[in-house]
Design an enzyme around this catalytic site. Structure first.
Site, PDB file in Angstrom:
ATOM      1  N   CYS A  56     -20.211 -24.767 -14.644  1.00 20.78           N
ATOM      2  CA  CYS A  56     -18.763 -24.968 -14.633  1.00 20.78           C
ATOM      3  C   CYS A  56     -18.400 -26.309 -13.989  1.00 20.78           C
ATOM      4  O   CYS A  56     -18.702 -27.348 -14.528  1.00 20.78           O
ATOM      5  CB  CYS A  56     -18.091 -23.781 -13.946  1.00 20.78           C
ATOM      6  SG  CYS A  56     -16.358 -23.571 -14.346  1.00 20.78           S
ATOM      7  N   HIS A  57     -17.775 -26.309 -12.807  1.00 17.99           N
ATOM      8  CA  HIS A  57     -17.443 -27.537 -12.096  1.00 17.99           C
ATOM      9  C   HIS A  57     -18.600 -28.023 -11.218  1.00 17.99           C
ATOM     10  O   HIS A  57     -18.514 -29.098 -10.628  1.00 17.99           O
ATOM     11  CB  HIS A  57     -16.191 -27.330 -11.223  1.00 17.99           C
ATOM     12  CG  HIS A  57     -14.913 -27.274 -11.997  1.00 17.99           C
ATOM     13  ND1 HIS A  57     -14.514 -26.140 -12.663  1.00 17.99           N
ATOM     14  CD2 HIS A  57     -13.954 -28.208 -12.214  1.00 17.99           C
ATOM     15  CE1 HIS A  57     -13.361 -26.376 -13.256  1.00 17.99           C
ATOM     16  NE2 HIS A  57     -12.991 -27.622 -13.000  1.00 17.99           N
TER      17      HIS A  57
END
Length: 187
Positions: free
Chosen positions: A112-113
């Protein structure tokens, strides 16, 4: 499930604001595969998990990153969440800890991030990666080849886009951790 990670020690680097499921699902899968899992953080005590923009559970930190060394681990997991990697990339000790896994050719899994921290560590140039879509420009500007795929593996670096990708992410991370060092992986 086989214990293909028996005898392996895997670090999870996180701080306040991590996406809880992106820590707990890989944690459980990797532990079930036989590895010892260790929560590393620049904070002592507990860190705050998130379910998107809502507070979730708090988790006890096992080891402060100031006392952690990549030499003592067989792999690294970087969960996402927006605040977590944003804070980690501002902590030079955390960035150095990440970079050392690449210098030692050890597998790293970021979801994800989570890849935001890889940009700061200077380890994405020339690599194929994926992430949460909003990181595409950042990763591309850092020299990565960003693709929109469920799970990407490039010389021991495993990346995925979001919590929906967790089954593939966990499976590939376990496979890479079981393989061990990647001679072609560089910092």
């Amino acid at each position: 499930m086989s214990k293909k990670l028996q005898g392996k020690r895997i670090a999870f680097l996180a701080t306040d604001g991590f996406e809880q499921v992106e820590l707990t699902k890989p944690w459980d899968a990797i532990q079930e595969a036989g590895a010892e899992v260790v929560l590393v953080s620049p904070k002592n005590g507990k860190i705050q998990g998130m379910n998107h923009d809502e507070k979730a559970d708090q988790f006890e930190v096992d080891l402060n990153v100031e006392k952690a060394s990549a030499e003592n681990f067989d792999g690294l997991v970087l969960p996402g969440g927006v605040a977590n990697p944003d804070s980690l990339r501002m902590c030079e000790t955390s960035v150095s800890f990440i970079r050392d896994f690449f210098k030692q050719h050890k597998p790293v899994a970021a979801i994800c991030h989570g890849p935001w921290t890889l940009i700061e560590a200077g380890v994405v140039e020339g690599r194929q990666v994926t992430s949460w879509p909003s990181l595409k420009t950042d990763l591309t500007n850092a020299g990565a080849n960003w693709v929109d795929q469920e799970c990407v593996c490039d010389e021991g670096l495993v990346t995925s886009r979001n919590p929906d990708d967790l089954p593939a992410f966990c499976e590939k991370a376990i496979e890479e951790f079981a393989e061990g060092k990647h001679a072609e992986q560089t910092a």
